[in-house]
Design a protein around this motif. Structure first.
Motif, PDB file in Angstrom:
ATOM      1  N   ASN A  46       0.806  -1.218   0.000  1.00 19.44           N
ATOM      2  CA  ASN A  46       0.000   0.000   0.000  1.00 19.44           C
ATOM      3  C   ASN A  46       0.842   1.272   0.000  1.00 19.44           C
ATOM      4  O   ASN A  46       0.310   2.359   0.207  1.00 19.44           O
ATOM      5  N   ASN A  47       2.144   1.134  -0.237  1.00 16.40           N
ATOM      6  CA  ASN A  47       3.014   2.311  -0.209  1.00 16.40           C
ATOM      7  C   ASN A  47       3.686   2.561  -1.551  1.00 16.40           C
ATOM      8  O   ASN A  47       4.707   3.228  -1.626  1.00 16.40           O
ATOM      9  N   SER A  48       3.098   2.021  -2.631  1.00 11.45           N
ATOM     10  CA  SER A  48       3.613   2.268  -3.971  1.00 11.45           C
ATOM     11  C   SER A  48       2.506   2.846  -4.841  1.00 11.45           C
ATOM     12  O   SER A  48       1.370   2.341  -4.840  1.00 11.45           O
ATOM     13  N   GLY A  49       2.828   3.876  -5.592  1.00  5.82           N
ATOM     14  CA  GLY A  49       1.856   4.448  -6.514  1.00  5.82           C
ATOM     15  C   GLY A  49       1.637   3.593  -7.738  1.00  5.82           C
ATOM     16  O   GLY A  49       0.707   3.845  -8.517  1.00  5.82           O
ATOM     17  N   LEU A  50       2.477   2.557  -7.931  1.00 10.80           N
ATOM     18  CA  LEU A  50       2.357   1.672  -9.080  1.00 10.80           C
ATOM     19  C   LEU A  50       1.587   0.402  -8.759  1.00 10.80           C
ATOM     20  O   LEU A  50       1.445  -0.476  -9.613  1.00 10.80           O
ATOM     21  N   VAL A  51       1.090   0.296  -7.541  1.00  8.92           N
ATOM     22  CA  VAL A  51       0.181  -0.784  -7.141  1.00  8.92           C
ATOM     23  C   VAL A  51      -1.114  -0.115  -6.690  1.00  8.92           C
ATOM     24  O   VAL A  51      -1.085   0.798  -5.862  1.00  8.92           O
ATOM     25  N   LEU A  52      -2.237  -0.545  -7.248  1.00  6.52           N
ATOM     26  CA  LEU A  52      -3.508   0.090  -6.925  1.00  6.52           C
ATOM     27  C   LEU A  52      -3.793  -0.015  -5.434  1.00  6.52           C
ATOM     28  O   LEU A  52      -3.800  -1.102  -4.866  1.00  6.52           O
ATOM     29  N   ARG A  80      -4.373   1.124 -16.132  1.00 10.58           N
ATOM     30  CA  ARG A  80      -3.897   2.502 -16.165  1.00 10.58           C
ATOM     31  C   ARG A  80      -4.917   3.421 -15.509  1.00 10.58           C
ATOM     32  O   ARG A  80      -6.121   3.344 -15.787  1.00 10.58           O
ATOM     33  N   LEU A  81      -4.409   4.291 -14.634  1.00 15.59           N
ATOM     34  CA  LEU A  81      -5.276   5.280 -14.017  1.00 15.59           C
ATOM     35  C   LEU A  81      -5.720   6.299 -15.063  1.00 15.59           C
ATOM     36  O   LEU A  81      -4.975   6.601 -15.995  1.00 15.59           O
ATOM     37  N   PRO A  82      -6.919   6.841 -14.921  1.00 14.17           N
ATOM     38  CA  PRO A  82      -7.409   7.839 -15.881  1.00 14.17           C
ATOM     39  C   PRO A  82      -6.828   9.224 -15.615  1.00 14.17           C
ATOM     40  O   PRO A  82      -7.544  10.218 -15.485  1.00 14.17           O
ATOM     41  N   VAL A  83      -5.501   9.293 -15.500  1.00 17.67           N
ATOM     42  CA  VAL A  83      -4.816  10.567 -15.285  1.00 17.67           C
ATOM     43  C   VAL A  83      -3.427  10.467 -15.908  1.00 17.67           C
ATOM     44  O   VAL A  83      -2.787   9.415 -15.869  1.00 17.67           O
ATOM     45  N   LYS A  84      -2.973  11.564 -16.530  1.00 21.20           N
ATOM     46  CA  LYS A  84      -1.678  11.585 -17.187  1.00 21.20           C
ATOM     47  C   LYS A  84      -0.702  12.464 -16.412  1.00 21.20           C
ATOM     48  O   LYS A  84      -1.108  13.465 -15.818  1.00 21.20           O
ATOM     49  N   THR A  85       0.568  12.086 -16.433  1.00 23.13           N
ATOM     50  CA  THR A  85       1.628  12.872 -15.795  1.00 23.13           C
ATOM     51  C   THR A  85       2.776  12.981 -16.799  1.00 23.13           C
ATOM     52  O   THR A  85       2.795  12.269 -17.814  1.00 23.13           O
ATOM     53  N   PRO A  86       3.754  13.854 -16.542  1.00 23.26           N
ATOM     54  CA  PRO A  86       4.897  13.952 -17.460  1.00 23.26           C
ATOM     55  C   PRO A  86       5.602  12.617 -17.697  1.00 23.26           C
ATOM     56  O   PRO A  86       6.008  12.315 -18.824  1.00 23.26           O
ATOM     57  N   SER A  87       5.714  11.798 -16.657  1.00 19.18           N
ATOM     58  CA  SER A  87       6.375  10.499 -16.807  1.00 19.18           C
ATOM     59  C   SER A  87       5.466   9.462 -17.447  1.00 19.18           C
ATOM     60  O   SER A  87       5.949   8.478 -18.027  1.00 19.18           O
ATOM     61  N   PHE A  88       4.154   9.679 -17.362  1.00 17.46           N
ATOM     62  CA  PHE A  88       3.191   8.704 -17.866  1.00 17.46           C
ATOM     63  C   PHE A  88       2.134   9.404 -18.726  1.00 17.46           C
ATOM     64  O   PHE A  88       0.980   9.575 -18.320  1.00 17.46           O
ATOM     65  N   ARG A  90       2.461   8.071  -7.002  1.00 15.84           N
ATOM     66  CA  ARG A  90       1.882   8.176  -5.660  1.00 15.84           C
ATOM     67  C   ARG A  90       0.950   9.387  -5.564  1.00 15.84           C
ATOM     68  O   ARG A  90      -0.158   9.291  -5.015  1.00 15.84           O
ATOM     69  N   GLU A  91       1.393  10.516  -6.102  1.00 17.58           N
ATOM     70  CA  GLU A  91       0.587  11.728  -6.032  1.00 17.58           C
ATOM     71  C   GLU A  91      -0.682  11.598  -6.866  1.00 17.58           C
ATOM     72  O   GLU A  91      -1.735  12.142  -6.498  1.00 17.58           O
ATOM     73  N   ALA A  92      -0.606  10.869  -7.975  1.00 13.76           N
ATOM     74  CA  ALA A  92      -1.780  10.680  -8.828  1.00 13.76           C
ATOM     75  C   ALA A  92      -2.872   9.908  -8.089  1.00 13.76           C
ATOM     76  O   ALA A  92      -4.052  10.286  -8.122  1.00 13.76           O
ATOM     77  N   GLN A  93      -2.487   8.820  -7.411  1.00 19.24           N
ATOM     78  CA  GLN A  93      -3.482   8.053  -6.658  1.00 19.24           C
ATOM     79  C   GLN A  93      -4.057   8.874  -5.510  1.00 19.24           C
ATOM     80  O   GLN A  93      -5.268   8.844  -5.253  1.00 19.24           O
ATOM     81  N   LYS A  94      -3.187   9.625  -4.843  1.00 18.81           N
ATOM     82  CA  LYS A  94      -3.655  10.434  -3.716  1.00 18.81           C
ATOM     83  C   LYS A  94      -4.649  11.491  -4.177  1.00 18.81           C
ATOM     84  O   LYS A  94      -5.704  11.704  -3.551  1.00 18.81           O
ATOM     85  N   ALA A  95      -4.341  12.159  -5.301  1.00 20.69           N
ATOM     86  CA  ALA A  95      -5.219  13.210  -5.802  1.00 20.69           C
ATOM     87  C   ALA A  95      -6.542  12.642  -6.302  1.00 20.69           C
ATOM     88  O   ALA A  95      -7.611  13.212  -6.066  1.00 20.69           O
ATOM     89  N   LEU A  96      -6.466  11.510  -7.004  1.00 21.19           N
ATOM     90  CA  LEU A  96      -7.679  10.913  -7.565  1.00 21.19           C
ATOM     91  C   LEU A  96      -8.612  10.382  -6.485  1.00 21.19           C
ATOM     92  O   LEU A  96      -9.818  10.636  -6.510  1.00 21.19           O
ATOM     93  N   TYR A  97      -8.055   9.631  -5.548  1.00 23.33           N
ATOM     94  CA  TYR A  97      -8.883   8.827  -4.660  1.00 23.33           C
ATOM     95  C   TYR A  97      -8.937   9.319  -3.227  1.00 23.33           C
ATOM     96  O   TYR A  97      -9.702   8.766  -2.421  1.00 23.33           O
TER      97      TYR A  97
END
Length: 290
Positions: free
Chosen positions: A109-115, A167-175, A210-217
């Motif tokens: 639960n501490n990785s942004g690459l695992v849901l 894939r999360l429904p959000v885009k970032t510079p790295s993704f 990590r920030e993407a999951q936090k912001a989304l959910y």
């Protein structure tokens, strides 16, 4: 203790304490008259009677009808999955502890690459996780790349077939095509060794995930925490989920599966999930009139 913040901040050790704490809510209420349905029969084939009662009580506290027919849920190695299409959510009902063996998973639960789950609830021998839906991954090579990224976080994505990632429904510079995530939470485990040298680019990508999951959910986690365990109050949470679906923030990715998808000699998990979701959606229409 706030068990949700414990999961976010403290990792796997906090999960055990959080589940233990929340389970106390159920220990005092026993002897629920569980119906004789294929779903209850399945639970009893996996868990003891008290756990089955606690699982059924969680449905009551969530304000959701439990499945009845075998077609309404998807059995798995460690439990079963339930797909809530109108809410863009997946409910995982799985063993709390795993038997020893060469492929014992870890709940990470501490990785942004695992849901990460929106909620984690202890119910006897079971853990119930409410997880957000996202797009399915369709390219096997992308799952391989996700596996390689996770190794730099000391995580082994050992079952890296494409339908175990999304894939999360959000885009970032790295993704730019959406943040990749492992959606089968039991397809990962901690590596027994540590990769020390990690590039700045990989560190940045991990932080973005990590920030993407936090912001989304984050708002969903807060809404559930504030309402649990009051089924009436949780109606606001489910309404928020439906709004997220309409806004494209929660995705019933299982509906993206095609019927002709064949893997390892049989119909693969995504289409089976889509079929189970269709059956359970009919029960939600009847019981909740969503």
């Amino acid at each position: 203790m706030d068990f949700f913040s414990g999961i976010d901040a403290g990792g796997e050790a906090a999960i055990g304490r959080a589940v233990m704490s929340l389970s106390k809510d159920f220990n005092g209420k026993a002897g629920i008259d569980t119906p004789k349905t294929p779903f209850v029969a399945y639970l009893k084939s996996r868990f003891d009677d008290k756990t089955t009662e606690k699982v059924m009580e969680v449905f009551e506290k969530m304000g959701l009808p439990p499945p009845v027919l075998a077609e309404e849920f998807l059995p798995g190695t460690e439990g079963c999955l339930l797909f809530l299409t109108p809410y863009g959510m997946v409910m995982r009902i799985e063993n709390r502890e795993f038997e020893d063996g060469p492929w014992v998973p870890d709940r990470i639960n501490n990785s942004g690459l695992v849901l990460n789950p929106i909620a984690t609830i202890g119910a006897g021998e079971a853990i119930i996780e409410l997880c957000p839906g996202c797009h399915l991954e369709k390219d096997y090579s992308n799952s391989e790349r996700l596996r390689d990224r996770l190794r730099h976080e000391n995580i082994d994505f050992w079952d890296f077939v494409e339908y175990n990632s999304g894939r999360l429904p959000v885009k970032t510079p790295s993704f730019p095509e959406g943040v990749p995530v492992v959606i089968d939470r039991l397809a990962v485990r901690k590596l027994s060794y540590s990769i020390k040298d990690v590039s700045q680019a990989l560190k940045q990508a991990a932080q973005e995930a990590r920030e993407a999951q936090k912001a989304l959910y984050g708002p969903l986690k807060s809404a559930f925490r504030e309402a649990w365990p009051d089924a009436e109050k949780l109606k606001a949470f489910w309404d928020l989920c439906r709004r997220y679906v309409q806004e494209g923030k929660l995705i019933a990715g299982w509906n993206e599966a095609k019927e002709e998808t064949i893997l390892y000699g049989g119909i693969c998990k995504p289409f089976r999930a889509r079929t189970a979701a269709e059956h359970y959606s009919e029960r939600l229409k009847t019981d909740l009139k969503f």
